[in-house]
Scaffold this motif. Structure first.
Motif, PDB file in Angstrom:
ATOM      1  N   GLU A   1       0.805  -1.132  -0.096  1.00 41.83           N
ATOM      2  CA  GLU A   1       0.088  -0.009  -0.165  1.00 41.83           C
ATOM      3  C   GLU A   1       0.870   1.215   0.036  1.00 41.83           C
ATOM      4  N   SER A   2       1.786   1.437   0.819  1.00 42.89           N
ATOM      5  CA  SER A   2       2.839   2.346   0.676  1.00 42.89           C
ATOM      6  C   SER A   2       3.379   2.657  -0.377  1.00 42.89           C
ATOM      7  N   VAL A   3       3.856   1.640  -1.120  1.00 46.84           N
ATOM      8  CA  VAL A   3       4.421   1.877  -2.411  1.00 46.84           C
ATOM      9  C   VAL A   3       3.626   2.108  -3.492  1.00 46.84           C
ATOM     10  N   CYS A   4       2.315   1.846  -3.524  1.00 45.35           N
ATOM     11  CA  CYS A   4       1.341   2.310  -4.462  1.00 45.35           C
ATOM     12  C   CYS A   4       0.981   3.971  -4.053  1.00 45.35           C
ATOM     13  N   LYS A   5       1.231   4.347  -2.806  1.00 46.06           N
ATOM     14  CA  LYS A   5       0.909   5.634  -2.619  1.00 46.06           C
ATOM     15  C   LYS A   5       2.186   6.487  -3.296  1.00 46.06           C
ATOM     16  N   SER A   6       3.292   5.893  -2.765  1.00 47.45           N
ATOM     17  CA  SER A   6       4.501   6.724  -3.301  1.00 47.45           C
ATOM     18  C   SER A   6       4.523   7.077  -4.852  1.00 47.45           C
ATOM     19  N   MET A   7       4.146   5.805  -5.397  1.00 46.61           N
ATOM     20  CA  MET A   7       4.154   5.968  -7.171  1.00 46.61           C
ATOM     21  C   MET A   7       3.176   6.716  -7.563  1.00 46.61           C
TER      22      MET A   7
ATOM     23  N   ALA B   1      -4.609  -0.881  -6.827  1.00 48.79           N
ATOM     24  CA  ALA B   1      -4.366  -1.177  -5.498  1.00 48.79           C
ATOM     25  C   ALA B   1      -5.549  -1.524  -4.758  1.00 48.79           C
ATOM     26  N   GLU B   2      -6.584  -0.807  -5.405  1.00 49.00           N
ATOM     27  CA  GLU B   2      -7.874  -1.082  -4.649  1.00 49.00           C
ATOM     28  C   GLU B   2      -8.892  -2.449  -5.220  1.00 49.00           C
ATOM     29  N   THR B   3      -8.261  -2.837  -6.442  1.00 52.19           N
ATOM     30  CA  THR B   3      -8.737  -4.437  -6.671  1.00 52.19           C
ATOM     31  C   THR B   3      -7.977  -5.459  -5.878  1.00 52.19           C
TER      32      THR B   3
ATOM     33  N   ALA C   1      -9.714   5.981   0.810  1.00 51.32           N
ATOM     34  CA  ALA C   1     -10.624   7.024   1.311  1.00 51.32           C
ATOM     35  C   ALA C   1     -10.223   8.227   0.637  1.00 51.32           C
ATOM     36  N   CYS C   2     -10.216   9.371   1.038  1.00 49.15           N
ATOM     37  CA  CYS C   2     -10.101  10.623   0.258  1.00 49.15           C
ATOM     38  C   CYS C   2      -8.678  11.020   0.641  1.00 49.15           C
ATOM     39  N   SER C   3      -7.667  10.251   0.260  1.00 49.41           N
ATOM     40  CA  SER C   3      -6.288  10.545   0.755  1.00 49.41           C
ATOM     41  C   SER C   3      -5.727  11.324  -0.184  1.00 49.41           C
TER      42      SER C   3
END
Length: 1455
Positions: free
Chosen positions: A731-737, A757-759, A765-767
């Motif tokens: 999850e953190s990698v997806c956020k960074s990318m 990532a959601e799949t 949320a509304c990040s």
């Protein structure tokens, strides 16, 4: 290990795990409790265990609204089976009608088929009354004998009943007796079977053997079933039914290999398996293990390859397995395959699909399937409703749960234990414990249902999670009071609740109570208590419990070992640590690498390093995670040097683990934020960076480090390598990318990362990620996609926050969609959150981007009326918008308003203002702003000085340009590329390319690279100064250094060759251009043809045109005009006219280019007949305006000339300017000066010539004659002098101290405007002199000019008039670029030859009017007098040399 209340995984419909399971609630724990059904299975054989009865196995109960009646009373209860007690709707369904698990189903199917066949036979053949009675009452006989047998006491025998022969029985009757008795007691059923064999009344036929095997399999008596099968196999032969029954026995226990062996044995004996055989085999395979990917398809293919077609039972077996494993993908594939092969789904199918959708959290799909079920005519049963109820309960959708519950009651179903447990579990998950408890009370009181162990476990677990341990303990007591023995899960739930509440003593008491009750702790129970002791620092109790745990065959998890070692380290119990290490090695089978990882996490670093070295020495291969964990621990404790030492040891001894060591080094560098070293290590080693897979830890560490240091391109590369290696992105990698791709300007890729990532189950949320994506879409002008992102967020139930709304507004603003941004702003005002200053700025920015700057003030007033205060940032935004639009007036107004409101200007504001003023060439305002900035103690930045440099260069005030450069150096600032490029361009414009070249050399010496445009300006300046060699050297220097030059460089060099008349160089440049891969254009070929024209080679130009005609290039009149102009310049008028007619014949219509060529050639013609020849040629092709102006009455053609100017003005290539200049040259040369005057004024009116040609009426006596031809300039000069003469006589407008005439330095079609105007003014004896500081300027003192305009005979009559008749020859002649009066040519040449150039205007005027002989005497006298004067100066200076003194300096002031 962290402990908290247990998490209940409530059994859903169609589950193979019918009971609840209790888990340790803290997220960090990895220990899970065993399922309750295992506990119940272990206690079901005891007398205290309650039997479970599920009456809805009967169709009459499952579908009460159909008014079905029972035809046979099966005594209502199912046996209490020791392995699979029915505790969920799935098990209920399996017990009531299981299609594969029970051999009796196939046996029943055979019996029904035989009954149907017998029935058909009876309809054909007559039966006597006795046979008819027997056919009707076989059910009564079976029931009678069954009741007798089951009513026997333990010490009585079945033989006593059977020997009595109470009723007459057929072989089929005895089969049903065995199965009916077997439902209650497998021992009695076996007695019946053995009695029949002993009496030999019924030899062991296939049906009877299959019946007893089915009973024994149902009761898990596998060994007895195997013995009977082995004994009966020779007798029954190759009967498929018996084999199927035995396979069913193995299937129940999940022994797939045994079932497979039996299937192979069938084939060896020549017995062909039927569909039931394969269905049973499939069930055995599914029970032996989970449903792996594509296994369902493989099993279906196995059936089809055997020549059989899968039926509903086959598909339902697979769907049930998918339901048990929550395998949605597999279930969908099976269901689609079922529909594709036209196998009709039944109720069981729909129940399974509803269950799997419910388990996977897709309640909407489950509901849709439920609706489809009803539409297809199926009646939902209790299993269906409970499955749907569970689906909504899992999503905690209380409203839907209520709807389903009401529907259950409406259909006649009552709430059973499963329904209650499902709803109670939902309330527990929601934290609505009061509702759960109330439902529990209703269950006991109103419905008459008895809570079971599942009910109590759910409630105790939920109360424990909510820290309501007292109520949980009370429920435990109540559970004991009603005679329900708590299961292991029940005890574990209460212990976890106590642990979460911090009640260690109560947890310990509960654990002791569990031991006293005879419930044996499992691994999780031990782990929970061990965790409690360790976290309570009760290491001695923990050690004792650990020894008990080991003795019972359980081993702690790695996290518990870590806690144990950590606790022992704190108390310095080294002996216990050593024992623990031995246990890990001997009992857990952990290798030294794993042990070292545990020791590191337990902060036992020395032993950890020792274990690791032992492991490597003994030949163990390094494991990536282990090594990284050790190094991570070293890094977190700041022991980086020890980590490096360890890696050095590994490099020496672990030669086969190079990749792991390199990865470890990368991670270590990332830990200390040494991104450069990490990237070098990563990209230098192909073992890490390449197609080989790396560890996810290494990729994540490097990626996060790249993002933190803004190395976005490298982060993208690392992410690509991560995906290629097969590692799953966290999850953190997806956020960074997402951040990386947004920064790189790839919002679509970032959005795709979020979707992927959601799949995978990540929920954001509304990040801020969505905010970044929305803003990135906006920057790419894709506001529709930004809008779609926000819309999807709202549809998914996520409420956009302030940043999300602002991001969407920003996306609209970037695209200039003000109305949409305003709609979002209004939505925020109405629904919240309230707009901020940032929101207001975005709204104003939207207006600015949309170009509606005039509405800014209106919007500001509206915002102020709403109560918003306009901030300084908003004002700066407005100011910046007006500055970008170049609206200096509004910018100054806002600036003054800011200062009046008390907002002090910032350095950014000063920079913005000065840049704007410099672009607008507001010299005085810019200088004042710089002074104000310095007074405010701001240091003037280099960017501001650069703007001033550009402004002074643009207005050609080169003196101040140099002064600004001096100030830059004095202030200690280092000039940058912009500074030097601007100065070089200044030197080029000032016709000082040598100094510009020297400055370029200095620029390159200090490491700065000039722009290519600077090179181009320098080359062009050398060309204008006729320094062709220097221009060529600079061009060759660029080529030698590998610069990729564009077409404009080659065109510039070709223009230089053209002006020098060197057509060979132009040809060479054309070839070089082709070799460089640049395709010549028509403009290129035009330049080449003009070069031939300048060299006097029109034939070569014509060859170029011929070559162009052979190509596919679409020709215009440009190349034709080049050829025609070449002939006309060489005075070969007939050839030019012939080419014109040839062009006409080829279908090319002559246009303004051709007209201009002929008119210009006519203006340079010497004789009238030549002029008329050229203009007659134009008349012949349909353009007679020039000849009519010369030979007719020009005053009648004013409107026609104006019309032509209007038509030519919009055409490109300065069509109107070129034609007007050529026409004015012609009119002036042939003395139609009045006509030239009104043609000139028409050109000004149409905007062809600038309104600033002269501005006497505007109180500015200056004039700018640039872009005018020689004739046009002479017309303008006469009109200008006339205006100044009128102003001098009238005294208004007043003149300045000096009057400036701008002539420029360029040549227009071979005519130098500077030389032409000087010759005219010098002849008139005007007071104009060349400017000392700037070339291309003539300056006169205003007083001298006024006196000259009043007194000079040349100014007595400045009115322009037409000649009475067209002169036979031209009045003008072109000499060395000077368009001069023909009568002045001899005197001009004489003076130039004798005095070496221009002399002062008065001197030139006096000499020009003298006869030739007298002019010669005056010149000789003047030269002699000047020589004598020089000799006197030499004597006076005592022989001082006067070398280098210009002997005629008094005649000229500047070159």
């Amino acid at each position: 290990m962290a402990v908290s209340a247990g998490a209940l995984a409530f059994a859903s419909p169609l589950s193979s795990s019918p009971a609840l399971s209790v888990r340790a609630a803290l997220n960090s724990t990895s220990v899970t409790l065993s399922e309750i059904k295992d506990e119940q299975a272990g206690t079901s054989s005891s007398s205290s265990a309650q039997k479970f009865s599920y009456s809805r196995a009967s169709p009459a109960v499952r579908w009460p609204h159909l008014n079905l009646r029972e035809t046979y009373d099966s005594r209502g209860s199912t046996p209490s089976r020791p392995v699979s007690p029915p505790a969920s709707p799935t098990d209920v369904a399996e017990d009531s009608g299981e299609f594969v698990d029970s051999v009796s189903s196939s046996e029943q199917q055979k019996a029904n088929e035989e009954a149907a066949v017998a029935s058909r036979r009876r309809r054909v053949k007559k039966m006597n009354k006795v046979a008819l009675i027997r056919a009707k009452d076989w059910r009564e006989r079976v029931k009678f004998l069954t009741d007798k047998i089951l009513g026997l006491k333990p010490n009585q025998f079945v033989a006593d009943i059977l020997d009595a022969r109470l009723v007459q029985m057929t072989p089929t009757d005895y089969c049903f007796v065995v199965k009916s008795v077997g439902q209650e007691s497998w021992q009695r059923a076996l007695e019946v079977f053995e009695w029949l064999n002993l009496r030999h009344w019924q030899s062991p036929n296939a049906r009877m053997v299959a019946a007893i095997l089915g009973v024994l399999g149902r009761w898990n008596q596998e060994s007895l079933a195997a013995e009977i099968f082995t004994r009966a196999e020779p007798a029954v032969g190759d009967t498929v039914q018996v084999y199927n029954a035995m396979m069913g026995v193995y299937s129940r226990s999940g022994k797939f290999s045994k079932a497979q062996e039996l299937l192979d044995a069938m084939r060896q004996r020549g017995c062909v398996p039927d569909l039931i055989s394969f269905n049973t085999l499939i069930n055995a395979r599914l029970k032996s293990g989970g449903l792996t990917p594509n296994l369902a398809v493989e099993l279906l293919d196995m059936v089809r390859n055997s020549g059989l077609r899968p039926d509903a039972i086959t598909y339902n077996t697979l769907l049930s397995a998918c339901s048990r494993d929550s395998n949605l993908e597999g279930a969908v594939k099976v269901f689609e395959d079922m529909e594709a092969h036209r196998c009709q789904p039944d109720l069981w199918t729909y129940n399974a699909m509803i269950s799997v959708y419910g388990r996977c959290g897709l309640a909407a799909k489950a509901e849709s399937l439920f609706t489809e079920l009803e539409l297809k005519g199926y009646f939902p049963d209790a299993v269906t409703y409970n499955s749907l109820l569970y689906a909504f309960a899992r999503e905690r959708n209380t409203e839907k749960v209520k709807e389903v519950y009401q529907e259950i009651q409406k259909m006649g179903f009552g709430k059973d234990e499963m329904t209650y447990n499902t709803i109670i579990h939902m309330y527990g998950k929601q934290g609505q414990l009061d509702l759960a408890l109330q439902l529990y009370k209703d269950m006991k009181g109103l419905s008459g249902r008895n809570p079971d162990a599942i009910t109590y476990t759910v409630l105790i677990d939920s109360l424990g999670k909510a820290n309501r341990t007292a109520e949980a303990a009370a429920l435990m007591s109540e559970m004991l009071d009603v005679g329900i023995k708590p299961t292991l899960q029940t005890y574990s739930a209460l212990i976890c609740g106590y642990a979460k509440a911090g009640k260690r003593e109560e947890a310990e008491d509960t654990f002791s109570c569990m031991l006293r009750s005879g419930t044996k702790p499992d691994s999780l129970a031990y782990s929970v208590m061990l965790d409690i002791f360790l976290r309570g620092n009760e290491t001695r109790k923990a050690w004792a419990l650990y020894r008990d745990m080991i003795s019972d065959g359980h081993t702690p998890s790695l996290s518990l070992y870590e806690l144990m070692i950590l606790g022992f380290m704190k108390e310095n119990r080294s002996e216990d640590i050593q024992k623990t290490i031995r246990d890990m090695e001997e009992l857990c089978g952990m290798n030294p690498l794993e042990i070292s990882s545990v020791l590191v996490k337990g902060e036992c670093f020395d032993l950890a390093a020792r274990q690791l070295k032992v492991a490597i020495t003994n030949g163990y291969e390094l494991q990536n995670d282990t090594l990284l964990s050790i190094l991570g621990s070293y890094s977190s404790s700041g022991r980086h040097s020890e980590a490096c030492e360890l890696l050095e040891f590994l490099k020496e001894h672990a030669s086969g683990s190079r990749r792991l060591i390199n990865e470890a080094l990368i991670v270590l560098h990332c830990k200390v934020n040494n991104i450069i070293s990490a990237l070098e290590e990563y990209f230098s080693d192909t073992c890490v960076h390449g197609w080989s897979s790396g560890s996810s830890t290494m990729y994540e560490s490097l990626l996060h480090c790249c993002v933190a240091n803004e190395h976005y391109a490298e982060a993208s590369q690392v992410f690509s390598d991560l995906r290629l290696s097969g590692c799953e992105a966290s999850e953190s990698v997806c956020k960074s990318m997402v951040t990386v791709y947004c920064k790189l300007g790839f919002p679509e890729t970032a959005h795709h990362v979020v979707d992927q990532a959601e799949t995978k189950g990540f929920h954001f949320a509304c990040s801020p990620m969505y905010t970044d994506i929305i803003e990135a879409y906006g920057k790419q002008k894709l506001w529709q996609k930004s809008e779609s992102v926000v819309g999807n967020l709202r549809q998914s139930g996520r409420t956009p926050n302030l940043k999300t709304w602002n991001s969407l507004m920003s996306a609209y603003a970037e695209c200039g969609c003000y109305e949409r941004a305003r709609a979002i702003f209004n939505t925020m005002m109405r629904d919240g959150p309230s707009p901020t200053v940032e929101s207001i700025n975005i709204l104003l920015h939207a207006l600015c981007v949309d170009g509606r700057l005039e509405e800014l003030y209106v919007v500001v007033e509206e915002l102020q009326d709403m109560g918003f205060k306009i901030s300084k940032s908003s004002i700066l935004l407005m100011l910046d918008a007006f500055a970008r639009a170049g609206n200096i007036f509004e910018v100054k107004k806002i600036y003054n308003s800011m200062k009046a409101a008390g907002y002090l200007p910032t350095i950014r504001l000063y920079r913005m203002m000065i840049e704007l003023l410099c672009k607008g060439k507001r010299v005085r305002d810019a200088e004042v702003m710089v002074s104000e900035m310095e007074e405010a103690s701001f240091k003037v930045e280099l960017a501001i000085w650069n703007s001033m440099l550009k402004m002074y260069t643009a207005i050609e005030d080169y003196k101040k340009t140099v002064q600004v450069y001096q100030r830059i150096k004095e202030s200690g600032l280092e000039p940058d590329e912009t500074t030097y490029n601007t100065l070089i361009i200044m030197y080029c414009r000032d016709r000082r390319p040598e100094e510009g070249y020297l400055l370029m050399q200095h620029m390159r010496n200090i490491g700065l690279d000039p722009k290519l445009d600077t090179y181009k300006s320098l080359i062009s300046a050398f060309g204008k100064q006729k320094c062709i060699k220097q221009a060529e050297q600079l061009f060759e220097e660029l080529l030698s250094k590998g610069y990729k030059l564009d077409r404009s460089f080659y065109h510039t060099m070709m223009k230089i060759s053209r002006d020098s008349g060197n057509d060979s160089k132009a040809e060479k440049l054309l070839q070089m251009m082709k070799n460089a891969g640049i395709e010549p254009t028509l403009a290129t070929m035009h330049l080449l043809m003009v070069s031939y024209s300048s060299s006097g080679k029109p034939q070569e130009a014509e060859k170029v045109l011929s070559n162009l005609k052979e190509t596919d290039v679409e020709l215009t009149t440009l190349p034709y005009s080049s050829v025609i102009n070449a002939y006309l310049r060489s005075k070969d008028y007939n050839s030019g006219i012939e080419r014109l007619l040839e062009m006409k014949r080829e279908g090319m219509e002559p246009d303004h280019r051709i007209w201009t060529c002929f008119v210009r050639a006519a203006s340079f013609a010497k004789e009238k007949n030549e002029v008329m020849l050229l203009l007659k040629a134009l008349q012949d092709i349909g353009f007679d305006l020039p000849i009519r102006l010369l030979a007719g009455r020009p005053e009648l053609l004013v409107s026609e000339v104006d019309g032509w100017f209007e038509k030519l003005k919009p055409i490109e290539d300065n069509a109107a300017l070129n034609f007007a200049n050529a026409l004015l040259n012609l009119l002036w040369a042939f003395e139609l000066r009045a006509t030239a005057s009104w043609v000139f004024q028409l050109a000004i009116k149409r905007g062809i010539f600038s309104l600033d040609v002269f501005r006497v009426a505007d109180k500015d006596w200056g004039a700018d004659f640039r872009r005018l031809s020689g004739g046009a300039a002479l017309v303008a000069l006469t009109l200008w002098l006339d205006h100044m003469q009128d102003a001098s006589l009238e005294g208004y407008p007043e003149s300045p101290k000096s009057v400036v005439l701008i002539t420029g330095t360029a040549e227009y079609n071979g005519i130098s405007l500077d030389k032409t105007l000087k010759a005219c003014l010098w002849e008139m004896g005007s007071p104009f002199l060349p400017c000392k500081t700037r070339t291309g300027l003539l300056v006169a003192k205003a007083h001298s000019l006024r006196m000259w305009l009043k007194d000079s005979p040349f100014c007595f009559d400045l009115e322009l008039k037409d000649s009475m008749s067209l002169p036979e020859s031209s009045s003008m002649e072109l000499i060395d670029g000077c368009f001069i009066r023909r009568g002045l040519v001899p005197a001009f040449n004489h003076i130039k030859e004798r005095l070496g150039g221009f002399v002062s205007p008065k001197k030139f005027s006096r000499l020009a009017l003298l006869p030739d002989e007298m002019r010669e005497r005056v010149i000789n006298t003047d030269i002699e007098g000047h020589r004598q004067k020089l000799e006197k100066l030499k004597k006076k200076n005592k022989g001082n040399e006067t070398n280098g003194v210009n002997t005629r300096r008094k005649f000229i002031r500047s070159k």
